[in-house]
Design a protein around this motif. Structure first.
Motif, PDB file in Angstrom:
ATOM      1  N   ARG A 207       0.854  -1.187   0.000  1.00  0.00           N
ATOM      2  CA  ARG A 207       0.000   0.000   0.000  1.00  0.00           C
ATOM      3  C   ARG A 207       0.887   1.233   0.000  1.00  0.00           C
ATOM      4  NH1 ARG A 207      -2.354  -1.035   6.045  1.00  0.00           N
ATOM      5  NH2 ARG A 207      -0.414  -0.728   7.218  1.00  0.00           N
ATOM      6  N   SER A 219      -3.460   3.988   1.509  1.00  0.00           N
ATOM      7  CA  SER A 219      -4.221   3.525   0.357  1.00  0.00           C
ATOM      8  C   SER A 219      -4.778   2.141   0.626  1.00  0.00           C
ATOM      9  CB  SER A 219      -3.340   3.494  -0.889  1.00  0.00           C
ATOM     10  OG  SER A 219      -2.419   2.415  -0.820  1.00  0.00           O
ATOM     11  N   ASN A 220      -5.675   1.695  -0.211  1.00  0.00           N
ATOM     12  CA  ASN A 220      -6.140   0.316  -0.142  1.00  0.00           C
ATOM     13  C   ASN A 220      -5.013  -0.631  -0.556  1.00  0.00           C
ATOM     14  OD1 ASN A 220      -8.749   1.096   0.608  1.00  0.00           O
ATOM     15  ND2 ASN A 220      -9.401   1.299  -1.519  1.00  0.00           N
ATOM     16  N   GLU A 221      -5.172  -1.892  -0.231  1.00  0.00           N
ATOM     17  CA  GLU A 221      -4.177  -2.904  -0.587  1.00  0.00           C
ATOM     18  C   GLU A 221      -4.075  -3.056  -2.100  1.00  0.00           C
ATOM     19  OE1 GLU A 221      -4.116  -7.738  -0.593  1.00  0.00           O
ATOM     20  OE2 GLU A 221      -4.725  -6.760   1.275  1.00  0.00           O
ATOM     21  N   SER A 222      -2.852  -3.177  -2.599  1.00  0.00           N
ATOM     22  CA  SER A 222      -2.602  -3.438  -4.017  1.00  0.00           C
ATOM     23  C   SER A 222      -1.742  -4.683  -4.156  1.00  0.00           C
ATOM     24  CB  SER A 222      -1.884  -2.253  -4.676  1.00  0.00           C
ATOM     25  OG  SER A 222      -2.708  -1.105  -4.724  1.00  0.00           O
TER      26      SER A 222
END
Length: 316
Positions: A207, A219-222
């Motif tokens: 993230r 941020s959201n998980e990537s």
């Protein structure tokens, strides 16, 4: 109006409300006990003077007694003194209430004005992490530089950004950028230390972390996919085609690839490759110096997602 604006204006509203309530009580209340006692006494003594005055304020009664000695003689000095004290206490109470209401109104109005005029804090949203290489088609692949993109609101300011492995908590290098820039590029060397999983077709959970002056934004998980590099190395008498991760051979990996090179003197070509087992294959070649290796092309032909594959040709 936001919730913060409402709370900022609340003291002013309470001040106005308190003023209205105080006035209502003053005008419609039953009055204090001393005034009621004196009025009751005077009504018994001189009923004709008070038949049209159903209610009398302390101030009105005091002025009436002060100007009319005959009326004043109907009550005792003690009652008149109590009326004076009551009138004084009412005056002090009125001043206190008015002062408090004024202070609440001024403070509330000041807070309301400050809330509306102060700079809006920076906020980060809509964060996306992807490869800069167009071959990835929007994925984040750890063979490439990565671009972090976002949308910012509020006053622009200098912020720092880093990538974080969610599982290990390892952090990449920190980069500084203006919040309204909207994007920043991480070189592979900037984030290579956070890559834990190194198996092809797996990924690392990452993230982006943004740090402004007042707040952090996550941020959201990537998914940062583990990429595979297919490399062709010209040794002169042979060409080796191999699958690599972190400069190490991916053993037991079966794939297809083909290399095409053009001759220096004419349009003839040489085609090398095909099915490759156990991660690598050697192909003998004669007179390799007659081919233009700078213009040669290497293609990965499967079986896996080509967005995760990069190719490279190495020659002297």
């Amino acid at each position: 109006m936001s919730m913060y604006d409402f709370f900022a204006s609340l003291p002013a509203l309470l001040g106005i409300l308190g003023f209205v309530i105080f006035q209502f009580i003053q005008q419609h209340g039953k009055g204090d006990s001393t005034t009621l006692k004196i009025v009751e006494l005077l009504r018994k003594e001189i009923p004709e003077r008070f038949e049209n005055n159903s209610k009398l304020s302390s101030k009105y009664l005091f002025d009436l007694l002060k100007d009319d000695n005959a009326l004043r003689s109907k009550i005792s000095d003690q009652d008149f003194s109590l009326l004076q004290q009551t009138l004084k206490q009412q005056h002090i109470s009125r001043l206190v209430v008015y002062s408090l209401c004024t202070v609440l109104f001024i403070v509330g109005a000041g807070l309301f004005t400050y809330q509306l005029s102060k700079p809006t804090p920076t906020a980060i949203e809509n964060v996306n992490i992807s490869s800069t290489n167009p071959l990835a088609e929007g994925l984040a692949v750890d063979l490439d530089n990565l671009v972090v993109q976002w949308v910012s609101t509020g006053e622009p300011e200098d912020i720092t950004i880093f990538l974080e492995n969610i599982d290990t908590k390892d952090r990449s290098s920190e980069l500084s950028v203006r919040s309204d820039t909207g994007s920043v590029e991480f070189m592979k060397a900037d984030y290579s230390n956070i890559l834990k999983d190194r198996e092809f077709l797996k990924w690392n959970r990452v993230r982006a972390v943004f740090q402004s002056k007042q707040e952090s934004f996550l941020s959201n998980e990537s998914k940062l996919f583990v990429g595979l590099k297919v490399i062709a190395i010209n040794f002169g008498e042979k060409v080796k085609i191999a699958a690599m991760i972190d400069n190490a051979l991916v053993q037991r990996y079966n794939f297809e690839a083909r290399l095409v090179a053009w001759k220096n003197s004419d349009l003839d070509t040489i085609s090398i490759g095909g099915s490759i087992t156990n991660g690598q294959q050697d192909y003998p070649i004669d007179n390799s110096n007659q081919y233009n290796w700078s213009s040669a092309k290497l293609a990965y032909l499967g079986p896996d997602d080509t967005r995760l594959i990069r190719t490279e040709i190495v020659y002297d």
